[in-house]
Design a protein around this motif. Structure first.
Motif, mmCIF file in Angstrom:
data_model
loop_
_atom_site.group_PDB
_atom_site.id
_atom_site.type_symbol
_atom_site.label_atom_id
_atom_site.label_comp_id
_atom_site.label_asym_id
_atom_site.label_seq_id
_atom_site.Cartn_x
_atom_site.Cartn_y
_atom_site.Cartn_z
ATOM 1 N N PHE A 114 41.005 41.459 42.002
ATOM 2 C CA PHE A 114 40.918 40.039 41.641
ATOM 3 C C PHE A 114 42.021 39.257 42.338
ATOM 4 O O PHE A 114 41.781 38.196 42.920
ATOM 5 C CB PHE A 114 41.038 39.883 40.122
ATOM 6 C CG PHE A 114 41.030 38.454 39.657
ATOM 7 C CD1 PHE A 114 39.839 37.791 39.449
ATOM 8 C CD2 PHE A 114 42.215 37.761 39.454
ATOM 9 C CE1 PHE A 114 39.822 36.471 39.040
ATOM 10 C CE2 PHE A 114 42.208 36.451 39.050
ATOM 11 C CZ PHE A 114 41.014 35.799 38.834
ATOM 12 N N VAL A 118 42.066 36.204 45.098
ATOM 13 C CA VAL A 118 42.747 34.923 44.912
ATOM 14 C C VAL A 118 43.677 34.645 46.090
ATOM 15 O O VAL A 118 43.722 33.522 46.609
ATOM 16 C CB VAL A 118 43.530 34.910 43.580
ATOM 17 C CG1 VAL A 118 44.383 33.667 43.477
ATOM 18 C CG2 VAL A 118 42.573 34.974 42.418
ATOM 19 N N ALA A 148 35.175 33.661 47.280
ATOM 20 C CA ALA A 148 34.622 33.015 46.086
ATOM 21 C C ALA A 148 33.532 33.884 45.482
ATOM 22 O O ALA A 148 33.459 34.051 44.256
ATOM 23 C CB ALA A 148 34.060 31.649 46.447
ATOM 24 N N LEU A 151 35.081 36.556 43.525
ATOM 25 C CA LEU A 151 35.607 36.083 42.243
ATOM 26 C C LEU A 151 34.493 35.933 41.214
ATOM 27 O O LEU A 151 34.708 36.110 40.014
ATOM 28 C CB LEU A 151 36.297 34.732 42.417
ATOM 29 C CG LEU A 151 37.685 34.756 43.033
ATOM 30 C CD1 LEU A 151 38.229 33.351 43.120
ATOM 31 C CD2 LEU A 151 38.611 35.610 42.212
ATOM 32 N N ALA A 245 31.349 33.214 35.043
ATOM 33 C CA ALA A 245 32.469 33.927 35.679
ATOM 34 C C ALA A 245 33.640 33.990 34.707
ATOM 35 O O ALA A 245 33.649 33.305 33.682
ATOM 36 C CB ALA A 245 32.859 33.217 36.959
ATOM 37 N N SER A 249 38.346 32.295 37.309
ATOM 38 C CA SER A 249 37.445 32.098 38.454
ATOM 39 C C SER A 249 36.728 30.764 38.338
ATOM 40 O O SER A 249 36.649 30.018 39.316
ATOM 41 C CB SER A 249 36.394 33.193 38.529
ATOM 42 O OG SER A 249 36.962 34.433 38.682
ATOM 43 N N LEU A 253 37.026 28.008 41.124
ATOM 44 C CA LEU A 253 35.834 27.669 41.911
ATOM 45 C C LEU A 253 35.484 26.204 41.778
ATOM 46 O O LEU A 253 35.218 25.513 42.754
ATOM 47 C CB LEU A 253 34.653 28.510 41.454
ATOM 48 C CG LEU A 253 34.669 29.971 41.858
ATOM 49 C CD1 LEU A 253 33.628 30.723 41.067
ATOM 50 C CD2 LEU A 253 34.389 30.094 43.325
#
Lengths: 497, 124
Positions: A114, A118, A148, A151, A245, A249, A253
């Motif tokens: 994760f 990022v 993205a 994520l 999500a 996230s 996003l």
């Protein structure tokens, strides 16, 4: 002071390097590295902002010291630095707020992934903001898309993967259109760097040649990036993506990824194609109409939702509509309003997603708005943050949303043909916003049948409280001290030319 | 009009291919065919770049027989762009294929409509 000119490049490479290092780190260490990196980005970008404000002009940074028509360049002016600073701050707050859920939503051995995503996302966002080269922009658009997508699907259930594949399909259509448009542009100008390409476009315009290809380029580029940022008719992926999500996230996003593409579009409009050409091409009118539709349809769909996260996601559709409407006005004031709204929406929407999590934590994890009744009393910080975010989206004075609406309305007056539609759109959309956001705020502050229950906010994570509080501060700063920010946006747009 | 199209045959073909790929990616239900569409779309752009980058009568930009005159060679940048583009599209294709495998294992179908239908049912 000259050393600060290296900072934009440092910040991009630092984020990328942290991503690589994180691949061999355990989850907790990756988290610490990621937070440290984003904090460092914040300071680096702020330093660049101070430097550009101080010198009053933009600077370019040659990669590998090949001079202008050949090499690859990074360029930083006030607007780039301001956007980078704002994005780093919001990234940091979103991560702080959602971090406890990352460790519950993501499988134990995969938490470092994760943070790798990022890190890569941060790097690609900064590259999109700073780059002065069209093809580099394309490559980072794709890196942004892949990060993205990661994520979205990192929450390993069916929801995540279906949402991710729908996101990917729409996003790849957008990238394809962006790629073909920049290939066409490269063909008719012979340059990939923005400045020489811009000069070549101006010469082509003056000679009256290549009218149709240029129109096709503007159209494809606008539509491609509009698909990627989720403008109204292309918004079908938004509710699933943001709605399921993991909270960090969703916040990242909705508030940052889609804005990176809009920023790139604005940059291409000003620096490559030339704003006058864009206005006379009429493409902006199409963006204006879709923006207006988005403002209304997004809000109407949000009213029909019962799940709060999907409701907030649909509200994003409406807010993206606001931004494109501002761009579509085709005036400097409209553009300033749109850019200010990028910041408003980024700060507010991430606050809504993060504080909503605080409310679910004390409502047994349920997300429909009936179950959230009284949750504002059970977790006071999150309740206040959510209410502040909702009021800001509606346009309550003192909060950032009010300034956005004010700027949009003032800008509308300057473009007589679009004034009536803009003001009507703003009015109707504000009422629709008020319907669903205030319904939610009333619901979280209404006692349920028995009692609203004791304050359980001690169960909610501490980080979430801290970040909710900081989000409120950011919103108040945007709302109360908007003048210097608007001035910087104006100065930054001036440097684009 | 037709003469123009014939004179720029490579570009015309690449635009038609782009259209085919784009429509397939947008409209086809089958995930594998969507991915094929994606690849056709990207390849069409590379064909376009390669066709535009080639100048008739010039050579590959590798120093040859000591000829130093730049006019003897083509510009290497379009070829470089094609290579970069291929790298990007390979990684995106790999990601899409891995997602497709995960979806097939879970839902036993490659039909996106069918998958979304089952997914909505699960959600309720």
């Amino acid at each position: 002071m000259e050393f600060i000119r290296n900072f934009p490049f440092f910040s991009i490479i630092l984020a990328m390097f942290c991503g690589i290092v994180s691949s061999v780190l355990k989850g907790q260490w990756a988290k610490r590295l990621c937070l440290a990196m984003v904090t460092a980005e914040l300071f680096l970008s702020a330093a660049v902002l101070m430097y550009t404000l101080h010198t009053g002009e933009s600077f370019t940074y040659m990669m590998g010291h090949f001079p202008a028509p050949w090499g690859n360049e990074i360029r930083a002016g006030v607007l780039e630095a301001l956007t980078a600073t704002g994005f780093s701050a919001i990234m940091l707050l979103s991560l702080l707020g959602g971090i406890s859920h990352v460790f519950t939503d993501v499988e134990g051995t995969k938490t470092n992934l994760f943070f790798i995503l990022v890190d890569l996302l941060m790097s690609s966002l900064l590259a999109l903001i700073y780059t002065n080269d069209l093809f580099t922009a394309y490559v980072f658009v794709e890196i942004n898309t892949i990060a993205a997508c990661g994520l979205i699907m990192i929450k390993q259930d069916g929801h995540g993967i279906v949402a991710a594949i729908r996101y990917m399909v729409m996003s790849l259509l957008g990238s394809g259109m962006f790629l073909i448009s920049l290939t066409l542009l490269y063909d008719i100008t012979g340059h990939l760097l923005m400045e020489p390409a811009g000069e070549a476009t101006a010469m082509i315009q003056a000679a009256g040649a290549y009218d149709v290809p240029l129109l096709v380029v503007i159209g494809l580029m606008s539509v491609g990036l509009a698909i990627k940022s989720g403008l109204y008719p292309f918004h079908s992926w938004i509710p699933e993506t943001y709605g399921y999500a993991t909270p960090a996230s969703s916040a990242i996003l909705s508030s940052l990824v889609s804005k990176g593409y809009i920023f790139l579009l604005i940059k291409v409009f000003y620096r490559v194609i030339g704003y006058g050409t864009v206005i006379s091409s009429g493409v902006l009118n199409i963006l204006f109409v879709f923006g207006l539709f988005g403002m209304l349809m997004g809000s109407i769909r949000a009213i029909r939702e019962t799940d709060t996260r999907r409701m907030v996601a649909y509200s994003s559709v409406a807010q993206i509509g606001y931004i494109y409407m501002g761009i579509g006005l085709g005036t400097q004031a409209g553009m300033v309003a749109a850019i200010f709204h990028i910041f408003t929406h980024a700060a507010t929407k991430s606050m809504l997603f993060i504080s909503a999590v605080g409310l679910y934590e004390v409502s047994g994890g349920k997300t429909d708005y009936i179950s959230l009744r009284g949750s504002g009393y059970r977790n006071r910080t999150a309740g206040i943050a959510f209410a502040a975010g909702a009021l800001s989206m509606v346009g309550f004075p003192m909060l950032s949303g009010f300034i956005s609406k004010l700027l949009f309305a003032t800008a509308a007056v300057q473009s007589p043909h679009k004034m009536v539609f803009t003001i009507l759109g703003l009015a109707v959309s504000t009422i629709l916003n008020a319907i669903y956001f205030l319904r939610l705020v009333i619901s979280i502050y209404s006692p349920s049948e028995r009692e609203y229950g004791p304050d359980q906010s001690h169960q909610a994570s501490k980080m979430l409280k801290v970040s909710s509080f900081l989000f409120i501060v950011v919103n108040l700063v945007l709302g109360l001290f908007s003048k210097p920010i608007v001035d910087s946006i104006n100065a930054g747009l001036g440097m684009f030319l | 009009m037709l003469a123009h199209l014939a004179a720029n045959m490579e570009e015309t073909v690449s635009m038609i291919l782009f259209g085919i790929g784009f429509t397939t990616l947008l409209l086809h239900k089958n995930l594998i065919k969507k991915i094929i569409g994606l690849n056709i779309m990207d390849t069409a752009v590379y064909l376009f770049l390669a066709a535009k980058g080639y100048i008739f009568g010039r050579q590959v930009p590798i120093l040859n027989d000591g000829v130093m005159d730049a006019a003897a060679y083509t510009n290497p940048i379009p070829d470089g762009l094609v290579l970069t583009g291929i790298v990007v599209s390979v990684s995106v294709t790999a990601l899409m294929l891995s997602l497709t495998i995960r979806l097939y294992r879970r839902y036993g179908s490659l039909d996106l409509d069918e998958i979304v239908f089952q997914w909505r049912k699960e959600g309720q």
